[in-house]
Design an enzyme around this catalytic site. Sequence first.
Site, PDB file in Angstrom:
ATOM      1  CE1 TYR A   1     -36.402  23.112  31.398  1.00 26.76           C
ATOM      2  CE2 TYR A   1     -37.204  25.367  31.639  1.00 26.76           C
ATOM      3  CZ  TYR A   1     -36.332  24.455  31.068  1.00 26.76           C
ATOM      4  OH  TYR A   1     -35.391  24.889  30.177  1.00 26.76           O
TER       5      TYR A   1
ATOM      6  CE  LYS B   1     -32.677  23.152  32.053  1.00 23.86           C
ATOM      7  NZ  LYS B   1     -31.572  22.471  31.348  1.00 23.86           N
TER       8      LYS B   1
ATOM      9  CB  SER C   1     -34.401  27.954  31.809  1.00 23.69           C
ATOM     10  OG  SER C   1     -35.679  28.491  31.559  1.00 23.69           O
TER      11      SER C   1
END
Length: 327
Positions: free
Chosen positions: A141, A145, A117
Amino acid sequence: MGKILVTGGAGYIGSHVVKALGEKGYDILVYDNLSTGHEWAVLHGDLVVGDIRDRGRLDQVLDKYEVDAVMHFAAHIVVPESVQEPLKYYMNNVGGSLTLLQALQEHGVDKFIFSSSAAVYGIPEEIPVRESAPLQAINPYGETKAMVEKVLEDMAYAGSMNYVALRYFNVAGADPEGRIGEGKEDATHLITMCVRTAAGLRPEMSIFGDDYPTSDGTCVRDYIHVEDLAEAHILALQYLLQNGESQVFNCGYGRGFSVLEVVEAARKATGVDFPVRMAPRREGDPPALVADSSKLQSHLGWRPQHDDLQHIIATAWNWETRGRTRE
Ligand code: UDP
């Protein structure tokens, strides 16, 4: 030729990639716990219901089938939720990925495409952002990643995995024929919120913050059509199957739109002057994220076909108003 194992293949992006793989004749095995995905979204191949944290279930699948490569979509993806519930994100996105990678390594599967991402960049110093920019995520988040990317990099160095990490910018739109699209009732992404508000499924929508250091004060993002993103996965797979070395690619168009510009485009594309209200900033949002995707174009020959904001919104609108099955 063995199978392509697609974790999270019943989800929004995964299902569009499964469609593209199926159209190209690949033999597909979807592995999904159906926590947010749907059986109806799997248009090709077989579906095994399983969790990436379940090593026993993964072993069953890998013992039974010959797998040539893995595409790993299964993950939690909501930035503000990751701020509120970090452990949920680390357990699934990092822990689950490690369990999967360990199972793959022990079964000799060494080709892996990872859904990364733009969130790994945090607040980039330069826009558009290149793959070489420092990774400094500003929310859990994005950290999850970046962590998995690091694990992959180390595994590649050790010779136990060849991977392509695709850093997605803002993925939106739906199958132009309306067979699949965003299936989550509680989806939070901007274009989905716009078309659902326009369709009357919500009374209004919020714009989270208008005091960012951008031209109109709202956040700027690079919206990429899910079909163009799916094509990037096909190219990455072909590349790995031809023994290409590990690589990281940004996936976006290199053009940023502010939240207000997206709202205006959505009003135009849907023909509905839906209501919006200004709301406070949302936690974990960087002001601007725009991709430099020249590497994806030059290394893999990626050529976007749906690079038009109105068209992206129109396909999402078509899905919400005509295609979507509601359960
Ligand atoms: N956004 C918004 N209203 C919404 C949903 C999103 O103003 O109902 C904003 C959000 O704050 C961010 C941008 O739209 O600046 C894109 O958010 P989204 O959740 O679509 O993707 P993200 O960039 O977080 O992955």
